[in-house]
Design a protein around this motif. Structure first.
Motif, mmCIF file in Angstrom:
data_model
loop_
_atom_site.group_PDB
_atom_site.id
_atom_site.type_symbol
_atom_site.label_atom_id
_atom_site.label_comp_id
_atom_site.label_asym_id
_atom_site.label_seq_id
_atom_site.Cartn_x
_atom_site.Cartn_y
_atom_site.Cartn_z
ATOM 1 N N PHE A 1 0.850 -1.204 0.000
ATOM 2 C CA PHE A 1 0.000 0.000 0.000
ATOM 3 C C PHE A 1 0.878 1.244 0.000
ATOM 4 O O PHE A 1 1.618 1.481 0.956
ATOM 5 C CB PHE A 1 -0.910 -0.003 1.239
ATOM 6 C CG PHE A 1 -1.838 -1.182 1.268
ATOM 7 C CD1 PHE A 1 -3.070 -1.121 0.632
ATOM 8 C CD2 PHE A 1 -1.476 -2.359 1.896
ATOM 9 C CE1 PHE A 1 -3.917 -2.220 0.629
ATOM 10 C CE2 PHE A 1 -2.310 -3.466 1.906
ATOM 11 C CZ PHE A 1 -3.543 -3.395 1.269
ATOM 12 N N SER A 2 0.758 2.033 -1.083
ATOM 13 C CA SER A 2 1.671 3.173 -1.199
ATOM 14 C C SER A 2 1.392 4.258 -0.159
ATOM 15 O O SER A 2 2.266 5.059 0.142
ATOM 16 C CB SER A 2 1.610 3.746 -2.610
ATOM 17 O OG SER A 2 0.275 4.118 -2.894
ATOM 18 N N HIS A 3 0.184 4.285 0.409
ATOM 19 C CA HIS A 3 -0.080 5.327 1.405
ATOM 20 C C HIS A 3 0.374 4.910 2.814
ATOM 21 O O HIS A 3 0.261 5.681 3.760
ATOM 22 C CB HIS A 3 -1.577 5.706 1.423
ATOM 23 C CG HIS A 3 -2.470 4.610 1.937
ATOM 24 N ND1 HIS A 3 -2.772 3.483 1.211
ATOM 25 C CD2 HIS A 3 -3.098 4.466 3.120
ATOM 26 C CE1 HIS A 3 -3.570 2.689 1.920
ATOM 27 N NE2 HIS A 3 -3.784 3.275 3.089
ATOM 28 N N LEU A 4 0.874 3.688 2.954
ATOM 29 C CA LEU A 4 1.347 3.249 4.273
ATOM 30 C C LEU A 4 2.874 3.197 4.276
ATOM 31 O O LEU A 4 3.501 3.030 3.235
ATOM 32 C CB LEU A 4 0.782 1.868 4.616
ATOM 33 C CG LEU A 4 -0.742 1.774 4.750
ATOM 34 C CD1 LEU A 4 -1.151 0.339 5.048
ATOM 35 C CD2 LEU A 4 -1.267 2.710 5.844
ATOM 36 N N ASN A 5 3.411 3.315 5.468
ATOM 37 C CA ASN A 5 4.847 3.367 5.627
ATOM 38 C C ASN A 5 5.312 2.069 6.305
ATOM 39 O O ASN A 5 4.756 1.679 7.333
ATOM 40 C CB ASN A 5 5.111 4.608 6.490
ATOM 41 C CG ASN A 5 6.538 4.787 6.859
ATOM 42 O OD1 ASN A 5 7.192 3.855 7.309
ATOM 43 N ND2 ASN A 5 7.016 5.994 6.693
ATOM 44 N N VAL B 1 -7.187 1.404 3.722
ATOM 45 C CA VAL B 1 -6.601 0.488 4.706
ATOM 46 C C VAL B 1 -5.735 1.293 5.675
ATOM 47 O O VAL B 1 -4.966 2.157 5.260
ATOM 48 C CB VAL B 1 -5.716 -0.556 3.963
ATOM 49 C CG1 VAL B 1 -4.872 -1.347 4.934
ATOM 50 C CG2 VAL B 1 -6.587 -1.466 3.118
ATOM 51 N N ASP B 2 -5.900 1.051 6.968
ATOM 52 C CA ASP B 2 -5.063 1.761 7.938
ATOM 53 C C ASP B 2 -4.220 0.768 8.747
ATOM 54 O O ASP B 2 -4.289 -0.442 8.527
ATOM 55 C CB ASP B 2 -5.923 2.672 8.838
ATOM 56 C CG ASP B 2 -6.948 1.895 9.644
ATOM 57 O OD1 ASP B 2 -6.785 0.671 9.797
ATOM 58 O OD2 ASP B 2 -7.927 2.514 10.120
ATOM 59 N N TYR B 3 -3.441 1.302 9.679
ATOM 60 C CA TYR B 3 -2.527 0.426 10.432
ATOM 61 C C TYR B 3 -3.272 -0.545 11.341
ATOM 62 O O TYR B 3 -2.778 -1.629 11.620
ATOM 63 C CB TYR B 3 -1.513 1.261 11.230
ATOM 64 C CG TYR B 3 -0.558 2.007 10.329
ATOM 65 C CD1 TYR B 3 0.446 1.323 9.647
ATOM 66 C CD2 TYR B 3 -0.674 3.378 10.127
ATOM 67 C CE1 TYR B 3 1.311 1.992 8.784
ATOM 68 C CE2 TYR B 3 0.182 4.054 9.273
ATOM 69 C CZ TYR B 3 1.172 3.353 8.606
ATOM 70 O OH TYR B 3 2.025 4.017 7.747
ATOM 71 N N VAL B 4 -4.467 -0.150 11.799
ATOM 72 C CA VAL B 4 -5.234 -1.090 12.627
ATOM 73 C C VAL B 4 -5.625 -2.310 11.784
ATOM 74 O O VAL B 4 -5.507 -3.451 12.228
ATOM 75 C CB VAL B 4 -6.483 -0.421 13.255
ATOM 76 C CG1 VAL B 4 -7.241 -1.426 14.119
ATOM 77 C CG2 VAL B 4 -6.097 0.790 14.098
ATOM 78 N N ASP B 5 -6.054 -2.068 10.528
ATOM 79 C CA ASP B 5 -6.369 -3.194 9.628
ATOM 80 C C ASP B 5 -5.149 -4.100 9.465
ATOM 81 O O ASP B 5 -5.245 -5.327 9.560
ATOM 82 C CB ASP B 5 -6.741 -2.686 8.215
ATOM 83 C CG ASP B 5 -8.076 -1.951 8.176
ATOM 84 O OD1 ASP B 5 -9.037 -2.461 8.763
ATOM 85 O OD2 ASP B 5 -8.137 -0.874 7.556
ATOM 86 N N ILE B 6 -4.020 -3.450 9.168
ATOM 87 C CA ILE B 6 -2.790 -4.217 8.896
ATOM 88 C C ILE B 6 -2.423 -5.078 10.106
ATOM 89 O O ILE B 6 -2.095 -6.263 9.977
ATOM 90 C CB ILE B 6 -1.619 -3.242 8.564
ATOM 91 C CG1 ILE B 6 -1.895 -2.502 7.251
ATOM 92 C CG2 ILE B 6 -0.274 -3.956 8.541
ATOM 93 C CD1 ILE B 6 -1.721 -3.320 6.000
ATOM 94 N N ILE B 7 -2.493 -4.482 11.293
ATOM 95 C CA ILE B 7 -2.110 -5.229 12.497
ATOM 96 C C ILE B 7 -3.145 -6.297 12.827
ATOM 97 O O ILE B 7 -2.799 -7.392 13.266
ATOM 98 C CB ILE B 7 -1.885 -4.272 13.693
ATOM 99 C CG1 ILE B 7 -0.740 -3.316 13.388
ATOM 100 C CG2 ILE B 7 -1.624 -5.053 14.981
ATOM 101 C CD1 ILE B 7 0.575 -3.979 13.014
ATOM 102 N N GLN B 8 -4.409 -5.982 12.593
ATOM 103 C CA GLN B 8 -5.431 -6.999 12.866
ATOM 104 C C GLN B 8 -5.176 -8.233 11.982
ATOM 105 O O GLN B 8 -5.217 -9.359 12.460
ATOM 106 C CB GLN B 8 -6.825 -6.429 12.617
ATOM 107 C CG GLN B 8 -7.899 -7.293 13.243
ATOM 108 C CD GLN B 8 -9.238 -6.573 13.327
ATOM 109 O OE1 GLN B 8 -10.115 -6.845 12.534
ATOM 110 N NE2 GLN B 8 -9.388 -5.672 14.270
#
Ligand SMILES: [Fe+2]
Ligand SMILES: [Fe+2]
Length: 286
Positions: A142-146, A225-232
């Motif tokens: 995801f290009s908007h995530l780091n 998609v945000d970091y909570v999604d990624i971590i979940q």
């Protein structure tokens, strides 16, 4: 044992005492290594330059070596190999170096001198690294995530477990039974993690991760998609094949998994490159 046989334990009272202990510094929480705190102060000072940060980090040879390794890791793999702290900071970038310093410091946070907790703490660290490496690989799509932020998010998602474990040492009822302790940890680690990370001035996105990663029914704030999604998702994948909760969860019906992409998840572990990257990242964090 039925519920009526279980001795009454007031989780709320336990939580209140724990929060009061943290607020008044009565509980000995693990802290970041001094060199990392010093480096973070410099990074957070708008007047600092890359050279200032490099100078602080170079004072600690182990930290320096690890930062160079970080810059050469799958997070930043470039054409040429970075060989100095200065080059490493240049490659990572001034903004992301803060996440790098925190991630590399986390190993020390997940340690305890209290013997009865050591194996539990060790297992928690292993799980956190697993979630962090999976999160990094997911975020790279995801290009908007780091990727740095995703890695740090994985490392800190369960950080709220630590104070709960430390406080539990005062309660024989909890120490005697893994099951009782699990229940209290499950209930409290998210609010306590949120509380801790806010006090430590972590990014709001990371505070959100600590606060909501286990809430399978959460309502996301936006379409992306945000970091909570990624971590979940990383957390669910990390529990697969174990007997822990969600081990048998149907991925195709979980909202975070759907948002991240069922195809991406299904193919995540399939390539040799991914496996190599995962083990390289996990070595680097340990
Ligand atoms: Fe959790
Ligand atoms: Fe977790």
């Amino acid at each position: 044992m039925s519920d009526s046989d279980t001795p009454k334990f007031d989780v709320k009272a336990f939580a209140n005492t724990l929060v009061a202990d943290i607020e008044s510094n009565r509980i000995r929480l693990p802290t970041l290594p001094a060199i990392s705190l010093e480096a973070l102060l410099v990074v957070n000072d708008a007047a600092s330059s890359m050279a200032d940060v490099a100078r602080i980090i170079s004072k600690d040879t182990s930290m320096a070596a690890r930062l160079v390794r970080y810059a050469n890791s799958p997070l930043y793999r470039g054409v040429s190999t970075v060989t100095s702290v200065k080059m490493a900071i240049t490659r990572i970038g001034f903004d992301a170096v803060k996440n790098a310093i925190l991630s590399l410091a986390m190993r020390d946070v997940f340690t305890t001198a209290f013997r009865p907790l050591q194996s539990r703490m060790e297992a928690l660290w292993k799980h956190s690294v697993d979630v962090a490496t999976k999160a990094t690989l997911l975020a790279s799509h995801f290009s908007h995530l780091n990727k740095d932020e995703a890695m740090l998010a994985g490392l800190i998602h369960d950080v709220g477990v630590i104070p709960v474990l430390i406080k539990a040492t005062e309660y024989p009822f909890l120490l005697e039974s893994e099951e009782n302790l699990d229940k209290v940890v499950d209930k409290l680690h998210m609010p306590i993690g949120k509380f801790m990370l806010s006090r430590w001035n972590f990014d709001p996105a990371l505070v959100d991760v600590a606060a909501s990663h286990d809430k399978l029914d959460r309502v996301p704030k936006g379409d992306k998609v945000d970091y909570v999604d990624i971590i979940q998702v990383a957390n669910i994948l990390s529990h697969q094949g174990t007997e822990q909760r969600w081990a048998g969860l149907d991925i195709s019906s979980n909202l975070a998994c759907i948002r991240v992409g069922l195809d991406l998840i299904a193919n995540l572990d399939k390539s040799v490159q991914v496996e190599e990257d995962e083990s390289e990242l996990s070595d680097m964090l340990n």
